[in-house]
Design an enzyme around this catalytic site. Structure first.
Site, short mmCIF file in Angstrom:
data_model
loop_
_atom_site.label_atom_id
_atom_site.label_comp_id
_atom_site.label_asym_id
_atom_site.label_seq_id
_atom_site.Cartn_x
_atom_site.Cartn_y
_atom_site.Cartn_z
N HIS A 1 -0.98 -0.99 -4.79
CA HIS A 1 -1.63 -1.82 -3.77
C HIS A 1 -2.48 -2.91 -4.41
O HIS A 1 -2.69 -2.93 -5.62
CB HIS A 1 -2.47 -0.96 -2.82
N CYS B 1 -4.36 5.63 -7.61
CA CYS B 1 -3.28 4.69 -7.34
C CYS B 1 -3.14 3.70 -8.49
O CYS B 1 -3.92 3.71 -9.43
CB CYS B 1 -3.57 3.92 -6.04
#
Length: 190
Positions: A148, A156
Site C-alpha cells: 500500500h 505490510c
C-alpha cells in the site's frame, strides 16, 4: 400503520444502498483517475522496454534489500520492468508467525482481482494473500498483509503514494486483461 413502517424501511434501505454504491463508485473512480493520470507515462515506459500495459504481472520482494521488483510477461518469459524501494516495512528477516507480531511474511502468495483495494485508507492497496496454505499448515496467523501507499507499516510493504500508483495500475490492468492472479513472492534477501 404497518404499511408506513414498511415503506419507511424500504425507502431507508434504498437510500443506504444508493449511498453505498456512490461511495464504492467514488472509490473505484480513485483507481480509475490514477490510471488515467499515470497510464500514459507508464505506457511509454513500457513501450520503451518492449512491454505493454495489461501484460501479466509477477512481483518479487527482497526484505533485506527493501526492494519490490515488478516483472511483466513478454512472450513466454517475464522481464523485469522496475525495481521500487520499499518505503516502510516492519519486522526482521524471517517469516511472519502470528497476528500482531509486526512481522512481514516470507513465502509464495497470489493476488487475485478480489484482493485489489481502491478504497484503502493508505491510498491504494492490495492484499498479498497471507496466510497461504503453507502458513496455515504451520500454525501461522495474521490478516490484511498489504502492499500500500502512505509510507507506514506494521507488517505490510508500504510504498510511497507515487510508487503504489504505478504498481497498482499495472497489477490492476493485468487482472482486468485476464490474468487470474499475480504471483507475489517474498524472499528474506536476494
Amino acid at each position: 400503520m404497518m404499511g408506513k413502517r414498511l415503506l419507511k424501511r424500504v425507502v431507508l434501505g434504498f437510500v443506504l444502498c444508493l449511498a453505498t454504491l456512490a461511495a464504492v463508485n467514488g472509490d473505484e473512480d480513485r483507481a480509475a483517475k490514477v490510471a488515467l493520470r499515470v497510464g500514459p507515462t507508464l505506457s511509454e515506459n513500457l513501450k520503451g522496454a518492449g512491454l505493454s500495459m495489461g501484460s501479466p504481472v509477477f512481483i518479487r520482494v527482497f526484505k533485506e534489500e527493501r526492494e519490490l521488483e515488478l516483472w511483466l510477461k513478454k512472450g513466454d518469459l517475464y522481464q523485469l520492468f522496475r525495481t521500487y524501494p520499499i518505503a516502510a516495512m516492519s519486522g526482521e528477516l524471517g517469516p511472519k508467525l502470528a497476528e500482531g507480531d509486526r512481522q512481514a511474511p516470507e513465502g509464495f502468495y497470489f493476488v487475485p482481482s478480489s484482493a485489489m483495494n481502491p478504497r484503502s485508507a493508505f491510498h491504494l492497496s492490495f492484499n498479498i494473500g497471507y496466510p497461504n496454505a503453507y502458513d496455515r499448515a504451520h500454525g501461522r496467523t495474521g490478516t490484511f498483509i498489504m502492499v500500500h501507499g502512505d509510507r507506514q507499516s506494521i507488517g505490510c510493504f508500504a510504498m510511497t503514494d507515487e510508487k503504489i500508483e504505478e504498481i497498482y495500475t499495472l497489477c490492476n490492468a493485468a487482472l482486468k486483461n485476464g490474468q487470474p492472479f499475480s504471483e507475489f513472492i517474498v524472499f528474506p534477501s536476494g
